[in-house]
Design a protein around this motif. Sequence first.
Motif, PDB file in Angstrom:
ATOM      1  N   UNK A  50     -12.174-100.119  28.194  1.00 38.91           N
ATOM      2  CA  UNK A  50     -12.347 -98.673  28.110  1.00 38.91           C
ATOM      3  C   UNK A  50     -10.976 -98.019  28.119  1.00 38.91           C
ATOM      4  N   UNK A  51     -10.813 -96.987  27.293  1.00 40.69           N
ATOM      5  CA  UNK A  51      -9.491 -96.394  27.129  1.00 40.69           C
ATOM      6  C   UNK A  51      -9.605 -94.997  26.542  1.00 40.69           C
ATOM      7  N   UNK A  52      -8.679 -94.135  26.947  1.00 43.41           N
ATOM      8  CA  UNK A  52      -8.572 -92.859  26.232  1.00 43.41           C
ATOM      9  C   UNK A  52      -7.500 -92.970  25.146  1.00 43.41           C
ATOM     10  N   UNK A  53      -6.982 -94.159  24.983  1.00 44.69           N
ATOM     11  CA  UNK A  53      -6.051 -94.425  23.883  1.00 44.69           C
ATOM     12  C   UNK A  53      -4.682 -93.811  24.123  1.00 44.69           C
ATOM     13  N   UNK A  54      -3.926 -93.787  23.074  1.00 48.62           N
ATOM     14  CA  UNK A  54      -2.562 -93.277  23.094  1.00 48.62           C
ATOM     15  C   UNK A  54      -2.566 -91.784  23.418  1.00 48.62           C
ATOM     16  N   UNK A  55      -1.748 -91.388  24.380  1.00 44.47           N
ATOM     17  CA  UNK A  55      -1.541 -89.960  24.656  1.00 44.47           C
ATOM     18  C   UNK A  55      -0.965 -89.316  23.394  1.00 44.47           C
ATOM     19  N   UNK A  56      -1.507 -88.137  23.037  1.00 48.88           N
ATOM     20  CA  UNK A  56      -1.012 -87.376  21.879  1.00 48.88           C
ATOM     21  C   UNK A  56      -1.358 -88.026  20.538  1.00 48.88           C
ATOM     22  N   UNK A  57      -2.299 -88.963  20.560  1.00 46.28           N
ATOM     23  CA  UNK A  57      -2.731 -89.582  19.304  1.00 46.28           C
ATOM     24  C   UNK A  57      -3.288 -88.548  18.338  1.00 46.28           C
ATOM     25  N   UNK A  58      -3.331 -88.910  17.062  1.00 46.31           N
ATOM     26  CA  UNK A  58      -4.008 -88.064  16.089  1.00 46.31           C
ATOM     27  C   UNK A  58      -5.519 -88.133  16.326  1.00 46.31           C
ATOM     28  N   UNK A  59      -6.227 -87.066  16.016  1.00 47.02           N
ATOM     29  CA  UNK A  59      -7.693 -87.101  16.173  1.00 47.02           C
ATOM     30  C   UNK A  59      -8.281 -88.287  15.396  1.00 47.02           C
ATOM     31  N   UNK A  60      -9.174 -89.000  16.040  1.00 49.44           N
ATOM     32  CA  UNK A  60      -9.820 -90.130  15.376  1.00 49.44           C
ATOM     33  C   UNK A  60      -9.052 -91.431  15.439  1.00 49.44           C
ATOM     34  N   UNK A  61      -7.861 -91.429  16.072  1.00 50.21           N
ATOM     35  CA  UNK A  61      -7.097 -92.680  16.154  1.00 50.21           C
ATOM     36  C   UNK A  61      -7.834 -93.699  17.031  1.00 50.21           C
ATOM     37  N   UNK A  62      -7.906 -94.921  16.526  1.00 52.29           N
ATOM     38  CA  UNK A  62      -8.543 -95.994  17.265  1.00 52.29           C
ATOM     39  C   UNK A  62      -7.521 -97.102  17.503  1.00 52.29           C
ATOM     40  N   UNK A  95     -11.251 -87.209  11.887  1.00 51.56           N
ATOM     41  CA  UNK A  95      -9.800 -87.397  11.937  1.00 51.56           C
ATOM     42  C   UNK A  95      -9.293 -88.106  10.689  1.00 51.56           C
ATOM     43  N   UNK A  96     -10.062 -89.084  10.224  1.00 52.86           N
ATOM     44  CA  UNK A  96      -9.680 -89.822   9.009  1.00 52.86           C
ATOM     45  C   UNK A  96      -9.758 -88.906   7.795  1.00 52.86           C
ATOM     46  N   UNK A  97     -10.833 -88.131   7.709  1.00 50.86           N
ATOM     47  CA  UNK A  97     -11.018 -87.231   6.562  1.00 50.86           C
ATOM     48  C   UNK A  97      -9.922 -86.166   6.551  1.00 50.86           C
ATOM     49  N   UNK A  98      -9.619 -85.636   7.720  1.00 48.96           N
ATOM     50  CA  UNK A  98      -8.566 -84.614   7.819  1.00 48.96           C
ATOM     51  C   UNK A  98      -7.210 -85.192   7.375  1.00 48.96           C
TER      52      UNK A  98
END
Lengths: 317, 317
Positions: free
Chosen positions: A168-180, B107-110
Amino acid sequence: MKFGSIATWRMSHEGIEDSLELLKNNGTSNDAIEMIIKHVEDYPYYKSVGYGGLPNIEGILEMDAAFMDGDTFQIGAVAGITDVCHPISVARKLSHEKFNSFLVGQGATKYAMTNGFERKNMLTERARKLWEKRLDDMAKHSLSPYDGHDTIGAISLDKTGSMSAGTSSSGLFMKKPGRVGDSPLSGSGFYVDSDIGGAAATGLGEDLMKGILSYEIVRKMEGGMTPQEACDEAVYSFHDKLTKKYGKCGAMSLVAMNNKGDWGVATNVEFTFSVGNDQNKAAIYIANMGENHTTMIEPITQEWLDAYENRIKAPIK
Amino acid sequence: MKFGSIATWRMSHEGIEDSLELLKNNGTSNDAIEMIIKHVEDYPYYKSVGYGGLPNIEGILEMDAAFMDGDTFQIGAVAGITDVCHPISVARKLSHEKFNSFLVGQGATKYAMTNGFERKNMLTERARKLWEKRLDDMAKHSLSPYDGHDTIGAISLDKTGSMSAGTSSSGLFMKKPGRVGDSPLSGSGFYVDSDIGGAAATGLGEDLMKGILSYEIVRKMEGGMTPQEACDEAVYSFHDKLTKKYGKCGAMSLVAMNNKGDWGVATNVEFTFSVGNDQNKAAIYIANMGENHTTMIEPITQEWLDAYENRIKAPIK
């Protein structure tokens, strides 16, 4: 009868303790994994998982999680899910689906909402302040925005010999929306086979998914290596290979446990983890990359723990 | 100098032909992959990739794609992207990013929109009609909604010895919004290492991601197996293992090519593919699972091709 749990980072420790109690009392590895990870998802001062996690560049907290049952290979995963208390529980439920077991973005959030999972604004005031501060620092100092990819990744073995994995993760801080990142990706973020063992990862997801290291570690254990040998061999070989081919290698730390409850870790950065089994109670260790593809592992010191506690709760200036 | 390309399904054939011409004239494997996949993404009668692809349960066409450079291990991927002509080109561009190289959903579409990728309503009238018809059939006959997971997965080798991999898919017909299969997942949907070779997958993504078969095939080629041996051993062993552990195993078909241009395939369903190299021009073959972990491969017949052409263009009743 053997049992055990291992998970990434100091933040997993209380969950590991609880999971060992559960496993001792004949709990399942599936329940143990969910318990370990929910513990971290709930705690507001861990800023890279669940409640209190840091948001993306737009200030939205998007979360990733996965669950794998090592008996059946069932996998459930979510990415970019929002406003749900326990992404790991959504992933676990999805693992029972034959189709549509990995959902992303609004589809994942909608699934959680329509299936009765507890909703919550997961962005704490503290996390929002850290986001505002980072935006400010980026504007003033051209600071690289990215850090904080401390995924919780966990492996458990129960007395019946079943094994499970979760992340479980909130991912990279300041990531682009939708970044996985790697967390919801089987083979990269996690993998487990009850006949062999399991592994889970934390670090820079973009680089971890180049190496498929969780699967590679399981495969090396299948070939006869101990968990420690498998971790050392997989992680440091790939660190060298990626550095050669790509010119750099992001942070990567892996934990593994085999079906006897033996464990191992390898890492190319300073890395803490918690582990326990039927022989040894839960304890926090600190690991660093050693020479010649080895890992230096030491018990954590009280001094380190005190400094950590102060750091995660420090006022935001 | 060696070169070659292989890709899943009959639909890849024209792209494979074009790619061999490109590679013969010193084109790169990266360009070859993008060319092969764009060809399929553009063609309106292939209902599981790009333009003309079938939508999710809500009638929205969501697409997945990935790109991997076997020299540098750079990976780019998108999932649940909408309204973009060439998901593979978006994935390729993302592969140059150190961070945020895998984007999903809005996010990908944007990202595609703000980076100048051609936008298009990818849902054809024909695909919309098929969706309406299926909704109707589901209501009347309790039909299982799911089928159509014919991903394009491709591997190319160029004269300099560089190798690349790519995938593109509209995923499962009638999938839930946000559902992701194996196509954008490294290790499962694709993997390539120019020092060894590459592999790519098509089939039921939910089961493919349980097996990490693309990576497994590359690893077996690294261990000395031919591409055909690696495919046979990886795919059929996992088919047996998953059937035992999970009670069933969805469709899975894998293609592979090593760094000499030799190739192999394995499949547990009837499966077509196209392949060519510096020795042999592009040709379509049909493969089926044989006995004792082998694959029966035959040249495609004109009869089969004619029936296929009629099928994909048949009026919708």
